[in-house]
Design an enzyme around this catalytic site. Sequence first.
Site, PDB file in Angstrom:
ATOM      1  N   LYS A  25       2.696   4.168  18.459  1.00 32.19           N
ATOM      2  CA  LYS A  25       2.757   5.567  18.016  1.00 32.19           C
ATOM      3  C   LYS A  25       2.848   6.534  19.192  1.00 32.19           C
ATOM      4  O   LYS A  25       3.643   7.479  19.172  1.00 32.19           O
ATOM      5  CB  LYS A  25       1.519   5.878  17.173  1.00 32.19           C
ATOM      6  CG  LYS A  25       1.500   5.141  15.838  1.00 32.19           C
ATOM      7  CD  LYS A  25       0.121   5.233  15.208  1.00 32.19           C
ATOM      8  CE  LYS A  25       0.081   4.660  13.826  1.00 32.19           C
ATOM      9  NZ  LYS A  25      -1.303   4.654  13.267  1.00 32.19           N
ATOM     10  N   THR A  72       0.834  -1.210   0.000  1.00 27.58           N
ATOM     11  CA  THR A  72       0.000   0.000   0.000  1.00 27.58           C
ATOM     12  C   THR A  72       0.863   1.251   0.000  1.00 27.58           C
ATOM     13  O   THR A  72       0.761   2.117  -0.867  1.00 27.58           O
ATOM     14  CB  THR A  72      -0.917  -0.009   1.234  1.00 27.58           C
ATOM     15  OG1 THR A  72      -1.756  -1.161   1.180  1.00 27.58           O
ATOM     16  CG2 THR A  72      -1.771   1.242   1.293  1.00 27.58           C
TER      17      THR A  72
HETATM   18  N1  NDP Z   1      -1.174   1.386   5.327  1.00 22.61           N
HETATM   19  C1  NDP Z   1      -1.095   2.560   5.921  1.00 22.61           C
HETATM   20  O1  NDP Z   1      -2.003   3.409   5.837  1.00 22.61           O
HETATM   21  C2  NDP Z   1       0.099   2.897   6.755  1.00 22.61           C
HETATM   22  C3  NDP Z   1       1.135   1.989   6.932  1.00 22.61           C
HETATM   23  N2  NDP Z   1       2.228   2.342   7.679  1.00 22.61           N
HETATM   24  C4  NDP Z   1       3.330   1.420   7.826  1.00 22.61           C
HETATM   25  O2  NDP Z   1       3.954   1.258   6.549  1.00 22.61           O
HETATM   26  C5  NDP Z   1       4.513  -0.046   6.442  1.00 22.61           C
HETATM   27  C6  NDP Z   1       3.945  -0.723   5.217  1.00 22.61           C
HETATM   28  O3  NDP Z   1       2.567  -0.794   5.368  1.00 22.61           O
HETATM   29  P1  NDP Z   1       1.630  -1.218   4.133  1.00 22.61           P
HETATM   30  O4  NDP Z   1       2.189  -0.704   2.878  1.00 22.61           O
HETATM   31  O5  NDP Z   1       0.239  -0.844   4.515  1.00 22.61           O
HETATM   32  O6  NDP Z   1       1.793  -2.812   4.196  1.00 22.61           O
HETATM   33  P2  NDP Z   1       1.532  -3.832   3.004  1.00 22.61           P
HETATM   34  O7  NDP Z   1       1.392  -5.155   3.656  1.00 22.61           O
HETATM   35  O8  NDP Z   1       0.478  -3.311   2.110  1.00 22.61           O
HETATM   36  O9  NDP Z   1       2.909  -3.776   2.181  1.00 22.61           O
HETATM   37  C7  NDP Z   1       4.098  -4.312   2.706  1.00 22.61           C
HETATM   38  C8  NDP Z   1       4.880  -4.757   1.495  1.00 22.61           C
HETATM   39  O10 NDP Z   1       6.148  -5.184   1.927  1.00 22.61           O
HETATM   40  C9  NDP Z   1       6.448  -6.402   1.279  1.00 22.61           C
HETATM   41  N3  NDP Z   1       7.299  -7.230   2.130  1.00 22.61           N
HETATM   42  C10 NDP Z   1       7.050  -7.656   3.372  1.00 22.61           C
HETATM   43  N4  NDP Z   1       8.096  -8.395   3.816  1.00 22.61           N
HETATM   44  C11 NDP Z   1       8.985  -8.425   2.795  1.00 22.61           C
HETATM   45  C12 NDP Z   1      10.251  -9.024   2.618  1.00 22.61           C
HETATM   46  N5  NDP Z   1      10.814  -9.749   3.601  1.00 22.61           N
HETATM   47  N6  NDP Z   1      10.893  -8.862   1.459  1.00 22.61           N
HETATM   48  C13 NDP Z   1      10.327  -8.125   0.471  1.00 22.61           C
HETATM   49  N7  NDP Z   1       9.126  -7.523   0.559  1.00 22.61           N
HETATM   50  C14 NDP Z   1       8.481  -7.689   1.714  1.00 22.61           C
HETATM   51  C15 NDP Z   1       5.129  -7.082   1.064  1.00 22.61           C
HETATM   52  O11 NDP Z   1       5.301  -7.982   0.002  1.00 22.61           O
HETATM   53  P3  NDP Z   1       4.116  -8.914  -0.522  1.00 22.61           P
HETATM   54  O12 NDP Z   1       3.387  -8.027  -1.474  1.00 22.61           O
HETATM   55  O13 NDP Z   1       4.803 -10.048  -1.162  1.00 22.61           O
HETATM   56  O14 NDP Z   1       3.313  -9.299   0.692  1.00 22.61           O
HETATM   57  C16 NDP Z   1       4.201  -5.915   0.767  1.00 22.61           C
HETATM   58  O15 NDP Z   1       4.141  -5.656  -0.600  1.00 22.61           O
HETATM   59  C17 NDP Z   1       4.166  -0.751   7.760  1.00 22.61           C
HETATM   60  O16 NDP Z   1       5.253  -0.589   8.645  1.00 22.61           O
HETATM   61  C18 NDP Z   1       2.962   0.035   8.262  1.00 22.61           C
HETATM   62  O17 NDP Z   1       2.829  -0.037   9.680  1.00 22.61           O
HETATM   63  C19 NDP Z   1       2.340   3.579   8.283  1.00 22.61           C
HETATM   64  C20 NDP Z   1       1.333   4.487   8.153  1.00 22.61           C
HETATM   65  C21 NDP Z   1       0.137   4.209   7.409  1.00 22.61           C
HETATM   66  N1  LIG Z   2      -2.982   0.627  10.530  1.00 21.42           N
HETATM   67  C1  LIG Z   2      -2.564   2.002  10.792  1.00 21.42           C
HETATM   68  C2  LIG Z   2      -1.868   2.555   9.568  1.00 21.42           C
HETATM   69  C3  LIG Z   2      -1.224   3.856   9.839  1.00 21.42           C
HETATM   70  O1  LIG Z   2      -0.387   3.967  10.744  1.00 21.42           O
HETATM   71  C4  LIG Z   2      -3.815   2.853  11.134  1.00 21.42           C
HETATM   72  O2  LIG Z   2      -4.930   2.341  10.914  1.00 21.42           O
HETATM   73  O3  LIG Z   2      -3.647   3.989  11.607  1.00 21.42           O
END
Ligand code: NDP
Ligand SMILES: N[C@@H](CC=O)C(=O)O
Length: 432
Positions: A207, A15
């Site tokens: 957080k 995401t």
């Molecule tokens: N979603 C949100 O609104 C927010 C998220 N965050 C933080 O951002 C970070 C990412 O969140 P988000 O994007 O939502 O998570 P997602 O699960 O959507 O994306 C994580 C991505 O990382 C990849 N990944 C995980 N482990 C590995 C690995 N070992 N090697 C390579 N790729 C890997 C996954 O691959 P695969 O596609 O194969 O699963 C996936 O595509 C987290 O720390 C989250 O807490 C912070 C604020 C807001």
């Molecule tokens: N899962 C978290 C993503 C952002 O930090 C939330 O819902 O706030």
Amino acid sequence: MSKDSVQIGLLGLGTVGTGVLKVLTQNSSDIEQKVGKKIEVKKILVRDINKPRRVEVDPSLLTTEVQDILEDEDIDIVVEVMGGIEPAKDYVLEALHRGKNVVTANKDLLAEYGKELFEASAEHSSDLFFEASVAGGIPIIRPLKECLAGNRIEEVMGIINGTTNYILTKMTTEGSDFEEVLKQAQELGYAEADPTADVKGYDAARKIAILASIAFGTRVTFRDVYVEGITEISREDIEYARELGYVIKLLGIAREKDGVVEVRVHPALIPVCHPLAAVNDVFNAVFVRGDAVGEAMFYGRGAGELPTASAVVGDIIEVARDLNLGVTGRIACTCFTQKRIKPIGEVETKFYLRLKVKDQPGVLAGIASVFGNMDVSLASVIQKRREEDWAEIVLITHQVQEKNLRDALTIIRNLSTVDSVGNVIRVEGSED
Ligand SMILES: NC(=O)C1=CN([C@@H]2O[C@H](COP(=O)(O)OP(=O)(O)OC[C@H]3O[C@@H](n4cnc5c(N)ncnc54)[C@H](OP(=O)(O)O)[C@@H]3O)[C@@H](O)[C@H]2O)C=CC1
Ligand SMILES: N[C@@H](CC=O)C(=O)O
Ligand code: NA
């Protein structure tokens, strides 16, 4: 750093990673003007090269080998948006020890291993920025670390998890079912990979630990935070709150007084007239109170692909500017002291509670005397519905010490006239 561009290694293309690619692409010319150089993504770490992606990406950028990024001396900034502790922690530490700069959105990592990460960034004078880790797109880390650095911060509190705010909003305004709305939040990309972190309050706890560490200049970790989630909140609680003029929100609260830090995450009744009562859906809001600035509120989307990417790209631009001037590492860790964390039993707040009692004379007086003996003062007592010879009463206390209330409830639960004690929910944001 190559002379005419800043090179990025992106860890994760989910995401947030997708949002980062989109923002860097759609705003590339503006960003180049602001930085004075192009910002280019050189490599992207994924687990599956062939996985369909929600953004157009040159397949030659994709790799499943993290060393293609960590060993590439042209890569200036590693952007970690994988999530979780391992292997993200190893990758980030190796990037820092190789003298690379890191931008991360990973609050799990920062709230548990912040000390190690900041020591590594200081050792190599690298930037370690994490604006996206708290309250998504809302600028709150940099305001606390920079804009408000002249203040003695007294309190940081607010709604800092978008998923649970989205759930509570739908349950309150539409009477929606918890599980159904959680699924919607996952589909919208708000929830953590394991949404238990959201609904049990662990995400908000990480957080508020980060915010408290920065605000009060002391290391606060996830384990220091008292945490309750929203899984026990019932429709009855929401309805009673409404009748009493409140809404229920999941709050992160951090206060510092006389060198002692109070830090907690739990559902709370908020008066409908309070600004936080109007913060709905995926929106977050953080109140900061400082001795110079007074009260300031930061509001925006706390989760989601593009709002979060906004914060990540803002950090990338800050690192690029530092690289241009050779001043990376200028914003170091601010945990200068180790202050005492106040145990939850010593915390004073108001409480909402619901009791099912026998509908007979003297029951209320008996309960009131138990509270009185435990120094729990009652602000309002309302008798609600009756069924056969049982009645339901709803109580709101004045500001009382948590330990006294818990001790009183232990006695009350054992009274023969009391059938059950419902959810005990703290009341915040209202004058006594
Ligand atoms: N979603 C949100 O609104 C927010 C998220 N965050 C933080 O951002 C970070 C990412 O969140 P988000 O994007 O939502 O998570 P997602 O699960 O959507 O994306 C994580 C991505 O990382 C990849 N990944 C995980 N482990 C590995 C690995 N070992 N090697 C390579 N790729 C890997 C996954 O691959 P695969 O596609 O194969 O699963 C996936 O595509 C987290 O720390 C989250 O807490 C912070 C604020 C807001
Ligand atoms: N899962 C978290 C993503 C952002 O930090 C939330 O819902 O706030
Ligand atoms: Na933020």
